[in-house]
Design a protein around this motif. Structure first.
Motif, PDB file in Angstrom:
ATOM      1  N   VAL A 234      46.229  41.925  49.759  1.00  0.00           N
ATOM      2  CA  VAL A 234      45.395  42.876  49.418  1.00  0.00           C
ATOM      3  C   VAL A 234      43.792  42.273  49.241  1.00  0.00           C
ATOM      4  O   VAL A 234      42.881  42.658  49.580  1.00  0.00           O
ATOM      5  N   CYS A 235      44.110  41.256  48.444  1.00  0.00           N
ATOM      6  CA  CYS A 235      42.532  40.492  48.242  1.00  0.00           C
ATOM      7  C   CYS A 235      42.056  40.106  49.424  1.00  0.00           C
ATOM      8  O   CYS A 235      40.731  39.987  49.741  1.00  0.00           O
ATOM      9  N   GLU A 236      42.896  39.404  50.563  1.00  0.00           N
ATOM     10  CA  GLU A 236      42.423  39.360  51.754  1.00  0.00           C
ATOM     11  C   GLU A 236      41.602  40.316  52.490  1.00  0.00           C
ATOM     12  O   GLU A 236      40.399  40.297  53.029  1.00  0.00           O
ATOM     13  N   ARG A 237      42.595  41.629  52.433  1.00  0.00           N
ATOM     14  CA  ARG A 237      42.015  42.629  53.191  1.00  0.00           C
ATOM     15  C   ARG A 237      40.367  43.242  52.438  1.00  0.00           C
ATOM     16  O   ARG A 237      39.478  43.388  52.897  1.00  0.00           O
TER      17      ARG A 237
ATOM     18  N   PRO B  81      31.053  44.699  51.788  1.00  0.00           N
ATOM     19  CA  PRO B  81      29.957  44.341  52.461  1.00  0.00           C
ATOM     20  C   PRO B  81      29.618  42.842  52.074  1.00  0.00           C
ATOM     21  O   PRO B  81      30.101  41.978  51.091  1.00  0.00           O
ATOM     22  N   GLY B  82      28.855  42.003  53.117  1.00  0.00           N
ATOM     23  CA  GLY B  82      28.480  40.630  52.788  1.00  0.00           C
ATOM     24  C   GLY B  82      29.570  39.626  53.772  1.00  0.00           C
ATOM     25  O   GLY B  82      30.653  39.925  53.809  1.00  0.00           O
ATOM     26  N   ASP B  83      28.885  38.577  54.191  1.00  0.00           N
ATOM     27  CA  ASP B  83      29.954  37.491  54.756  1.00  0.00           C
ATOM     28  C   ASP B  83      30.073  36.455  54.017  1.00  0.00           C
ATOM     29  O   ASP B  83      30.228  35.227  54.561  1.00  0.00           O
ATOM     30  N   HIS B  84      29.597  36.384  52.976  1.00  0.00           N
ATOM     31  CA  HIS B  84      29.858  35.313  51.977  1.00  0.00           C
ATOM     32  C   HIS B  84      31.446  35.193  51.707  1.00  0.00           C
ATOM     33  O   HIS B  84      32.302  35.960  51.674  1.00  0.00           O
ATOM     34  N   ALA B  85      31.521  33.878  50.895  1.00  0.00           N
ATOM     35  CA  ALA B  85      33.253  33.760  50.450  1.00  0.00           C
ATOM     36  C   ALA B  85      33.172  34.598  49.393  1.00  0.00           C
ATOM     37  O   ALA B  85      32.319  34.879  48.430  1.00  0.00           O
ATOM     38  N   LYS B  86      34.545  35.529  49.372  1.00  0.00           N
ATOM     39  CA  LYS B  86      34.775  36.498  48.252  1.00  0.00           C
ATOM     40  C   LYS B  86      36.284  36.084  47.817  1.00  0.00           C
ATOM     41  O   LYS B  86      37.025  35.660  48.548  1.00  0.00           O
ATOM     42  N   LYS B  87      36.203  36.460  46.646  1.00  0.00           N
ATOM     43  CA  LYS B  87      37.632  36.524  45.812  1.00  0.00           C
ATOM     44  C   LYS B  87      37.840  37.877  45.269  1.00  0.00           C
ATOM     45  O   LYS B  87      36.649  38.570  44.857  1.00  0.00           O
ATOM     46  N   SER B  88      39.020  38.294  44.650  1.00  0.00           N
ATOM     47  CA  SER B  88      39.266  39.541  43.970  1.00  0.00           C
ATOM     48  C   SER B  88      40.140  39.324  43.101  1.00  0.00           C
ATOM     49  O   SER B  88      40.952  38.261  43.021  1.00  0.00           O
ATOM     50  N   ALA B  89      40.275  40.132  42.028  1.00  0.00           N
ATOM     51  CA  ALA B  89      41.409  40.347  40.816  1.00  0.00           C
ATOM     52  C   ALA B  89      41.837  41.789  41.072  1.00  0.00           C
ATOM     53  O   ALA B  89      40.817  42.532  41.067  1.00  0.00           O
ATOM     54  N   LEU B  90      42.839  41.977  40.480  1.00  0.00           N
ATOM     55  CA  LEU B  90      43.736  43.233  40.968  1.00  0.00           C
ATOM     56  C   LEU B  90      43.725  43.938  39.487  1.00  0.00           C
ATOM     57  O   LEU B  90      44.469  43.168  38.500  1.00  0.00           O
ATOM     58  N   PHE B  91      43.729  45.132  39.206  1.00  0.00           N
ATOM     59  CA  PHE B  91      43.947  45.922  38.249  1.00  0.00           C
ATOM     60  C   PHE B  91      44.588  47.321  38.215  1.00  0.00           C
ATOM     61  O   PHE B  91      44.874  47.733  39.357  1.00  0.00           O
ATOM     62  N   ASN B  92      44.811  47.938  37.096  1.00  0.00           N
ATOM     63  CA  ASN B  92      45.566  49.410  37.247  1.00  0.00           C
ATOM     64  C   ASN B  92      44.764  50.734  37.470  1.00  0.00           C
ATOM     65  O   ASN B  92      44.904  51.526  38.035  1.00  0.00           O
ATOM     66  N   SER B  93      43.383  50.508  36.961  1.00  0.00           N
ATOM     67  CA  SER B  93      42.616  51.539  36.871  1.00  0.00           C
ATOM     68  C   SER B  93      41.186  51.389  37.245  1.00  0.00           C
ATOM     69  O   SER B  93      40.703  50.189  37.040  1.00  0.00           O
ATOM     70  N   GLY B  94      40.362  52.359  37.519  1.00  0.00           N
ATOM     71  CA  GLY B  94      38.886  52.118  37.773  1.00  0.00           C
ATOM     72  C   GLY B  94      38.290  51.442  36.443  1.00  0.00           C
ATOM     73  O   GLY B  94      37.528  50.491  36.551  1.00  0.00           O
ATOM     74  N   ALA B  95      38.274  52.112  35.333  1.00  0.00           N
ATOM     75  CA  ALA B  95      37.996  51.695  34.123  1.00  0.00           C
ATOM     76  C   ALA B  95      38.117  50.211  33.863  1.00  0.00           C
ATOM     77  O   ALA B  95      37.587  49.442  33.536  1.00  0.00           O
ATOM     78  N   GLU B  96      39.387  49.699  34.014  1.00  0.00           N
ATOM     79  CA  GLU B  96      40.031  48.408  33.938  1.00  0.00           C
ATOM     80  C   GLU B  96      38.971  47.622  34.969  1.00  0.00           C
ATOM     81  O   GLU B  96      38.797  46.302  34.491  1.00  0.00           O
ATOM     82  N   ALA B  97      38.823  47.728  36.122  1.00  0.00           N
ATOM     83  CA  ALA B  97      38.056  47.047  36.984  1.00  0.00           C
ATOM     84  C   ALA B  97      36.574  46.880  36.487  1.00  0.00           C
ATOM     85  O   ALA B  97      35.973  45.865  36.614  1.00  0.00           O
TER      86      ALA B  97
ATOM     87  N   LEU C 271      48.571  55.464  44.714  1.00  0.00           N
ATOM     88  CA  LEU C 271      49.034  54.832  43.457  1.00  0.00           C
ATOM     89  C   LEU C 271      47.962  54.013  42.856  1.00  0.00           C
ATOM     90  O   LEU C 271      47.253  53.866  43.285  1.00  0.00           O
ATOM     91  N   PRO C 272      48.549  53.641  41.485  1.00  0.00           N
ATOM     92  CA  PRO C 272      47.456  53.074  40.688  1.00  0.00           C
ATOM     93  C   PRO C 272      47.078  51.592  41.075  1.00  0.00           C
ATOM     94  O   PRO C 272      48.148  50.842  40.956  1.00  0.00           O
ATOM     95  N   LEU C 273      45.871  51.456  41.482  1.00  0.00           N
ATOM     96  CA  LEU C 273      45.404  50.122  42.074  1.00  0.00           C
ATOM     97  C   LEU C 273      43.842  49.983  41.809  1.00  0.00           C
ATOM     98  O   LEU C 273      43.340  51.221  42.080  1.00  0.00           O
ATOM     99  N   ALA C 274      43.332  49.052  41.273  1.00  0.00           N
ATOM    100  CA  ALA C 274      41.927  48.705  41.035  1.00  0.00           C
ATOM    101  C   ALA C 274      41.442  47.383  41.569  1.00  0.00           C
ATOM    102  O   ALA C 274      42.290  46.464  41.434  1.00  0.00           O
ATOM    103  N   ALA C 275      40.459  47.059  41.749  1.00  0.00           N
ATOM    104  CA  ALA C 275      40.083  45.570  42.206  1.00  0.00           C
ATOM    105  C   ALA C 275      38.695  45.314  41.626  1.00  0.00           C
ATOM    106  O   ALA C 275      37.780  46.502  41.667  1.00  0.00           O
ATOM    107  N   VAL C 276      38.342  44.095  41.324  1.00  0.00           N
ATOM    108  CA  VAL C 276      37.102  43.648  41.521  1.00  0.00           C
ATOM    109  C   VAL C 276      36.858  42.605  42.555  1.00  0.00           C
ATOM    110  O   VAL C 276      37.771  41.702  42.782  1.00  0.00           O
ATOM    111  N   THR C 277      35.990  42.843  43.313  1.00  0.00           N
ATOM    112  CA  THR C 277      35.739  41.733  44.638  1.00  0.00           C
ATOM    113  C   THR C 277      34.379  41.361  44.276  1.00  0.00           C
ATOM    114  O   THR C 277      33.438  42.040  44.140  1.00  0.00           O
TER     115      THR C 277
END
Ligand code: PLZ
Length: 444
Positions: free
Chosen positions: A104-107, A113-129, A294-300
């Motif tokens: 999911v983090c790879e996707r 947006p952007g072609d810089h190096a990116k990473k993500s962390a996953l959470f349960n809800s929007g508020a948590e993200a 399904l409940p999923l959220a991310a910061v990328t």
């Protein structure tokens, strides 16, 4: 193909007797603070249809608040999530990791947006993200202040209540709120005193002036904005506003965060709404549409910012749950295969065409706006004064519900009727929904 016939059907009043029975049980057992737009109990849902326990089939212009963009039982989501359920439901990524989370983090790195190096962390809800975006930005900048905007919405947890503008129903009586949160003007074209054409430059100048003079740019960790404001009224910041704020952030070492929880994942006709003006955020928060229900959220975001927090500083028991990750991979696959961004653009063309014609006919409609399948009408008592018409908005929503069309309202003044159909809705259902809105307008 969807199993539920894609046809509106009313066999009882809405809500029907079975829904009313369940509503009585709900009232006795469920906390009163949790509301529902329409007390119709769901039995199944897919495509553009939600079927209730009485057998009524409603046209869905809500998508569970912009979540089921791929439909509420999309084939790839159900297939992948079911397979994952059978393998294992949970290990906790912080205990023993699994591939789905990484994938999911790879996707996310690909589609944001952007072609810089990116990473993500996953959470349960929007508020948590959003909360975690703030934690990450504060660790990275070693600063504390967070800037948000009038009409902004970011969630219901303590920090995100502080970030959210509107008092009722989100904040009233729930304080004290988190400190170091500052709110500045947003470019709300329709209500800008000197007119929409001046709004972008004037609003950005005002916002930047307030940040500089009242907070001090050097104290600001993050500027957080929804590229199209959702709960606040489907406000597209006037052109130039987002790029000006993004540039100001860049020039001052501030992390620019796009909250794309509602506007993201093809909803506005592009993968993300900030692409419309070529804005590349440092961090982007996503949820809702990401996982087909399904409940999923991310910061990328930029790898160097995402890596600022110490190991163990981010996480949570369920964050990036394997079933939710499998669902997200199914949802993203569906968006790509069906080109749902193009579908959203088509929905905009159909909706805006019909709604613009209705605006000609009804003075009640002050503004028609939004992008893709995130479209709204703002209702006013008087086109000159733009006095909001929340009662008419509620009446219109009610008339739509009775006719078998699920619509939602929003807006700081409660006077915006918003349309968020699943992106997979058929065009005949879309037009039938618009017919119902037209008929409802004639009655209020
Ligand atoms: N940021 C931009 O739209 C959720 C709220 C519904 P959660 N919007 C729907 C309600 O009344 O609670 C939202 C959003 C934006 C953050 C959030 C919060 O996402 O998944 O509801 O926590």
């Amino acid at each position: 193909m969807t199993a539920i016939p894609q046809e509106r059907r009313l066999v009882t009043a809405v809500p029907g007797p079975k829904s009313q029975e369940l509503q009585a049980r709900r009232t006795a057992a469920v906390a009163g603070g949790v509301g529902s737009v329409l007390p119709v109990f769901a039995a199944r849902a897919d495509g553009g249809i939600l079927e209730d326990v009485d057998g009524n089939r409603l046209i869905d212009f809500g998508s569970g608040i912009a979540v089921t963009s791929v439909g509420a039982s999309a084939e790839a989501v159900v297939r992948r999530a079911s397979a994952q359920l059978a393998d294992f439901t949970h290990t906790c990524f912080m205990v023993t990791p699994y591939e789905g989370y990484v994938e999911v983090c790879e996707r996310l790195a690909e589609v944001t947006p952007g072609d810089h190096a990116k990473k993500s962390a996953l959470f349960n809800s929007g508020a948590e993200a959003v909360e975690n975006a703030v934690k990450i930005a504060r660790s990275y900048t070693k600063r504390q202040a967070v800037v948000v905007f009038d009409h902004g919405y970011h969630g219901r947890t303590n920090l995100t209540m502080a970030l959210t503008a509107k008092n009722m129903p989100y904040k009233n009586g729930f304080g004290p709120f988190a400190p170091e949160v500052y709110r500045v003007p947003v470019a709300y074209g329709y209500r800008w005193p000197t007119g929409p054409e001046n709004c972008g430059p004037e609003a950005s100048a005002q916002a930047i002036d307030q940040i500089s003079k009242q907070i001090g740019a050097d104290n600001v960790a993050a500027i957080i904005i929804e590229p199209v404001l959702g709960e606040g009224g489907f406000i597209e910041p006037a052109k130039g506003f987002l790029p000006a704020l993004a540039k100001f952030a860049k020039d001052n070492g501030i992390v620019f965060v796009a909250d794309e929880i509602q506007s993201g994942f093809c909803r506005t006709g592009q993968w993300f709404a900030c692409e419309d003006e070529g804005v590349v955020p440092d961090l982007i928060t996503t949820a809702k549409g990401i996982a087909g229900g399904l409940p999923l959220a991310a910061v990328t975001g930029r790898a160097e910012i995402m890596d600022a927090a110490h190991s163990g500083g981010l996480g949570g028991t369920y964050g990036g749950n394997p079933v939710a990750c499998a669902a997200a991979l199914g949802a993203i696959e569906t968006m790509r295969e069906l080109d749902l961004a193009a579908k959203a653009r088509r929905i905009e063309t159909v909706m805006k065409g019909r709604l613009a014609a209705l605006r000609e006919k009804y003075d009640l409609i002050g503004d028609v706006r939004g992008r893709g399948a995130m479209i709204a009408i703002e209702l006013v008592k008087n086109r000159e004064t733009k006095e909001p018409a929340p009662e008419a908005t509620a009446a219109l929503a009610k008339a739509c519900h009775a006719a078998g069309l699920l619509v939602l309202t929003c807006g700081t003044y409660g006077n915006v009727l918003r349309f968020l159909p699943p992106l997979v809705i058929g065009e005949d259902l879309l037009n039938e929904g618009l017919d119902i809105i037209e008929q409802a307008l004639a009655t209020v």
